[in-house]
Design a protein around this motif. Structure first.
Motif, PDB file in Angstrom:
ATOM      1  N   UNK A 151       0.695  -1.086   0.015  1.00 39.88           N
ATOM      2  CA  UNK A 151      -0.077   0.005   0.102  1.00 39.88           C
ATOM      3  C   UNK A 151       0.877   1.025   0.092  1.00 39.88           C
ATOM      4  N   UNK A 152       2.038   1.317   0.815  1.00 35.60           N
ATOM      5  CA  UNK A 152       2.818   2.635   0.847  1.00 35.60           C
ATOM      6  C   UNK A 152       3.437   2.788  -0.472  1.00 35.60           C
ATOM      7  N   UNK A 153       3.779   1.611  -1.183  1.00 34.18           N
ATOM      8  CA  UNK A 153       4.395   1.734  -2.631  1.00 34.18           C
ATOM      9  C   UNK A 153       3.402   2.317  -3.541  1.00 34.18           C
ATOM     10  N   UNK A 154       2.173   1.973  -3.429  1.00 31.20           N
ATOM     11  CA  UNK A 154       1.079   2.509  -4.349  1.00 31.20           C
ATOM     12  C   UNK A 154       1.012   3.943  -3.798  1.00 31.20           C
ATOM     13  N   UNK A 155       0.787   4.270  -2.732  1.00 36.84           N
ATOM     14  CA  UNK A 155       0.651   5.599  -2.339  1.00 36.84           C
ATOM     15  C   UNK A 155       1.749   6.669  -2.849  1.00 36.84           C
ATOM     16  N   UNK A 174      -1.966  -2.234 -11.261  1.00 40.31           N
ATOM     17  CA  UNK A 174      -0.972  -2.497 -10.395  1.00 40.31           C
ATOM     18  C   UNK A 174      -1.175  -1.648  -8.997  1.00 40.31           C
ATOM     19  N   UNK A 175      -1.962  -0.737  -8.842  1.00 38.36           N
ATOM     20  CA  UNK A 175      -2.192   0.047  -7.832  1.00 38.36           C
ATOM     21  C   UNK A 175      -3.274  -0.850  -7.083  1.00 38.36           C
ATOM     22  N   UNK A 176      -4.350  -1.201  -7.769  1.00 44.14           N
ATOM     23  CA  UNK A 176      -5.474  -1.903  -7.181  1.00 44.14           C
ATOM     24  C   UNK A 176      -4.958  -3.285  -6.321  1.00 44.14           C
ATOM     25  N   UNK A 194      -4.955  -4.238  -2.845  1.00 44.34           N
ATOM     26  CA  UNK A 194      -5.612  -5.396  -2.389  1.00 44.34           C
ATOM     27  C   UNK A 194      -4.953  -6.095  -1.321  1.00 44.34           C
ATOM     28  N   UNK A 195      -3.433  -6.399  -1.552  1.00 43.30           N
ATOM     29  CA  UNK A 195      -2.769  -7.059  -0.606  1.00 43.30           C
ATOM     30  C   UNK A 195      -2.561  -6.248   0.642  1.00 43.30           C
ATOM     31  N   UNK A 196      -2.945  -5.095   0.978  1.00 44.70           N
ATOM     32  CA  UNK A 196      -3.118  -4.400   2.133  1.00 44.70           C
ATOM     33  C   UNK A 196      -4.468  -4.612   2.692  1.00 44.70           C
ATOM     34  N   UNK A 197      -5.677  -4.499   2.160  1.00 46.19           N
ATOM     35  CA  UNK A 197      -6.884  -4.444   2.684  1.00 46.19           C
ATOM     36  C   UNK A 197      -7.509  -5.978   2.917  1.00 46.19           C
ATOM     37  N   UNK A 198      -7.287  -6.878   1.842  1.00 41.11           N
ATOM     38  CA  UNK A 198      -7.508  -8.007   1.985  1.00 41.11           C
ATOM     39  C   UNK A 198      -7.077  -8.669   3.267  1.00 41.11           C
ATOM     40  N   UNK A 199      -5.763  -8.440   3.731  1.00 37.67           N
ATOM     41  CA  UNK A 199      -5.322  -9.034   4.796  1.00 37.67           C
ATOM     42  C   UNK A 199      -6.065  -8.544   6.177  1.00 37.67           C
ATOM     43  N   UNK A 254      -9.897   3.847  -1.000  1.00 41.63           N
ATOM     44  CA  UNK A 254      -8.888   3.987  -1.886  1.00 41.63           C
ATOM     45  C   UNK A 254      -9.320   3.168  -3.103  1.00 41.63           C
ATOM     46  N   UNK A 255      -9.542   2.006  -3.098  1.00 39.11           N
ATOM     47  CA  UNK A 255      -9.526   1.226  -4.293  1.00 39.11           C
ATOM     48  C   UNK A 255     -11.016   1.631  -5.356  1.00 39.11           C
ATOM     49  N   UNK A 256     -11.996   1.773  -4.681  1.00 37.19           N
ATOM     50  CA  UNK A 256     -13.183   1.960  -5.511  1.00 37.19           C
ATOM     51  C   UNK A 256     -13.133   3.550  -6.145  1.00 37.19           C
ATOM     52  N   UNK A 257     -12.672   4.502  -5.481  1.00 40.44           N
ATOM     53  CA  UNK A 257     -12.751   5.830  -6.115  1.00 40.44           C
ATOM     54  C   UNK A 257     -11.413   6.169  -6.907  1.00 40.44           C
ATOM     55  N   UNK A 258     -10.159   5.684  -6.571  1.00 41.22           N
ATOM     56  CA  UNK A 258      -8.985   5.937  -6.942  1.00 41.22           C
ATOM     57  C   UNK A 258      -8.824   5.202  -8.156  1.00 41.22           C
ATOM     58  N   UNK A 259      -9.107   3.770  -8.225  1.00 36.78           N
ATOM     59  CA  UNK A 259      -8.884   2.985  -9.456  1.00 36.78           C
ATOM     60  C   UNK A 259     -10.188   2.154  -9.755  1.00 36.78           C
ATOM     61  N   UNK A 260     -11.182   3.030  -9.944  1.00 36.11           N
ATOM     62  CA  UNK A 260     -12.464   2.387 -10.303  1.00 36.11           C
ATOM     63  C   UNK A 260     -12.553   1.445 -11.760  1.00 36.11           C
ATOM     64  N   UNK A 261     -11.739   1.582 -12.757  1.00 34.95           N
ATOM     65  CA  UNK A 261     -11.373   0.890 -13.913  1.00 34.95           C
ATOM     66  C   UNK A 261     -10.935  -0.257 -13.412  1.00 34.95           C
ATOM     67  N   UNK A 262      -9.950  -0.445 -12.646  1.00 42.79           N
ATOM     68  CA  UNK A 262      -9.244  -1.819 -12.321  1.00 42.79           C
ATOM     69  C   UNK A 262     -10.100  -2.304 -11.309  1.00 42.79           C
TER      70      UNK A 262
END
Length: 505
Positions: A179-183, A210-212, A216-221, A262-270
């Motif tokens: 998540x930090x890398x994505x931010x 890639x950002x999604x 995902x790795x942060x939020x799914x955990x 984050x996921x839905x509004x920042x990367x909605x296409x992904x």
């Protein structure tokens, strides 16, 4: 009178500073520490109610905004604000923390000041996660809350606490690194860590994917989703009662909150591109983990697996919304799915807290969480049995309890996307009743199983107050969920419209 109060800073820093004072006071002032901790937790809950009273339910915009420059070199701000998604979670956090402090009154016998301090500091950090409008401030609170939770399990946990604590920390910390890398990438593109700026940032589909995955790795955990869920049962089994309550009621919700923020509004296409994957993982959690819960012999582990299964409804609601909209249905069905997922998170916070507290009540008397060690508890603890019956029914999704509302909305809206998805999701209504009521039947009903059960005493007034407050909330939102929907509807409606208009097209 309260117009100029920095309410968000108060709900964050009041418990943190109070926790530091409690640490300084130490166990030499045990009674003072207990009353002070309870008073602070009640104060923070009152402040959260004040937030609700002053919240404009007709607006989707961030409210109670505070902003001050924090790190000039990287344009990082101490920026706070809440909307209809974060306000209910802050209220849930303050309410549950208040009950945890009260529940620990007589249970925790060693290092009581450190225990109270850990939960007060944790409360402030969790409120910080829900109130942050700067991505790096969000990340700071997100990571910082691992420290008190690490200590809660590691110090007051069971025999396997060291293994459970390390596993919990490694899973959540490693996921957060992505998540930090994505931010940092988003900052390089937007030139800002301000979350609304990230929402408006145009990104290519490849970058979004890639950002999604990083998010995902942060939020799914955190949720946790299958297959990164294995840390949760271990953490629950080894954690003290308060630790299990805060894990299930609040910390799991942070994963769901991350998807919405984050996921839905920042990367909605992904998010749309991966919605099939997310729906599949959610259904696996709902159905497969439900069967896993069915065979558990440890009550805490059963409720832990139940939490994974029920949180699958939240992630299903968030991502089935894309399928609903792109299958030609109106946006209202998609919005209803997201609202159902959000309601499921709030409701599960109350119900899971109640069930873990019930297990804690029995454990303090019999020092066992094994179902086989109980039987006939209703004969010696009738008032407790009545409370646990209500919470078991709510966990099974009984109409009239809050557990029914979110699940019902997600299932009904899922029909607009696919009959198969709705059918598979609905199986948890059967599985939930199976594993919850079978546990209840074996523990509560029947003849008195042994001499230890015969010597049990019913709940004390303090325990009755805690369970009674949870029962009231679960029934209230079961028959009248409007106060929650009124707060979150404008925000979720705007969130979905923003995704459609600015990104999905």
């Amino acid at each position: 009178m309260f117009e100029n109060l920095p309410l968000l800073s108060l709900v964050i820093w009041t418990p943190i500073l109070a926790g530091l004072w409690v640490l300084y006071a130490g166990d030499r002032q045990e009674e003072t520490v207990k009353y002070f901790s309870l008073a602070v937790s009640i104060l923070v809950f009152v402040l959260s109610i004040l937030l609700y009273v002053r919240f404009d339910t007709s607006s989707y915009k961030f409210q109670f905004v505070e902003k001050a420059l924090w790190i000039d070199r990287f344009d990082i701000y101490y920026s706070l604000g809440i909307d209809g998604i974060s306000l209910p979670l802050i209220m849930l956090t303050s309410f549950i923390t208040m009950l945890i402090v009260l529940a620990a009154w007589e249970i925790i016998e060693k290092r009581i000041s450190q225990y109270m301090a850990a939960f007060l500091i944790l409360e402030g950090l969790m409120n910080g996660v829900f109130a942050s409008l700067d991505a790096m401030l969000f990340y700071f609170f997100w990571e910082a809350m691992l420290i008190p939770m690490f200590l809660i399990i590691g110090i007051w946990g069971g025999p396997g606490r060291v293994y459970a604590t390390i596993k919990f920390f490694l899973y959540t910390f490693l996921g957060s690194v992505f998540m930090l890398i994505a931010l940092l990438y988003l900052y390089s593109e937007a030139g800002s860590f301000y979350i609304p700026d990230l929402h408006a940032l145009p990104l290519s589909l490849t970058a979004q994917k890639y950002i999604f995955i990083a998010f995902l790795l942060a939020f799914a955990v955190k949720v946790p989703m299958w297959p990164v869920h294995t840390w949760l049962p271990d953490a629950h089994v080894e954690a003290p009662t308060g630790g299990s309550v805060i894990l299930a009621a609040i910390m799991l919700k942070m994963g769901g909150y991350g998807f919405l923020r984050f996921s839905l509004p920042v990367v909605p296409d992904a998010s749309f591109a991966f919605d099939g994957l997310m729906i599949t993982l959610s259904l696996i959690a709902i159905v497969y983990i439900g069967f896993v819960a069915l065979v558990q012999q440890d009550m805490k582990k059963l409720i832990a697996y139940s939490s994974i299964s029920h949180m699958g409804f939240a992630t299903l609601g968030f991502f089935v919304a894309f399928s609903i909209y792109h299958s030609g249905n109106s946006a209202s069905g998609a919005i209803m799915a997201i609202e159902g997922g959000m309601m499921q998170m709030i409701s599960h916070g109350f119900i899971s807290a109640a069930l873990f507290l019930c297990v804690g009540v029995m454990y303090e008397r019999l020092h066992s969480r094994q179902i086989k060690d109980y039987g006939g508890v209703v004969n010696t603890m009738p008032r407790f049995a009545a409370f646990m019956m209500l919470f078991a029914m709510a966990n099974a999704g009984l109409p009239g309890t809050s557990g029914f509302v979110g699940e019902f909305l997600v299932i009904i809206s899922s029909f607009q996307a696919s009959f198969l998805i709705a059918f598979l999701a609905a199986t948890i209504l059967i599985l939930g009743a199976a594993f919850t009521l079978w546990m209840y039947k074996r523990v509560i009903f029947g003849d008195i199983a042994n001499d230890k059960v015969a010597e049990l005493t019913d709940i004390t007034p303090r325990e009755g107050l805690i369970l009674g407050l949870l029962a009231i909330v679960i029934l209230l939102f079961g028959v009248w969920p409007a106060p929650i929907f009124e707060v979150m509807h404008p925000t979720i409606e705007h969130l979905f419209e923003h995704m459609i208009q600015t990104k999905l097209g």
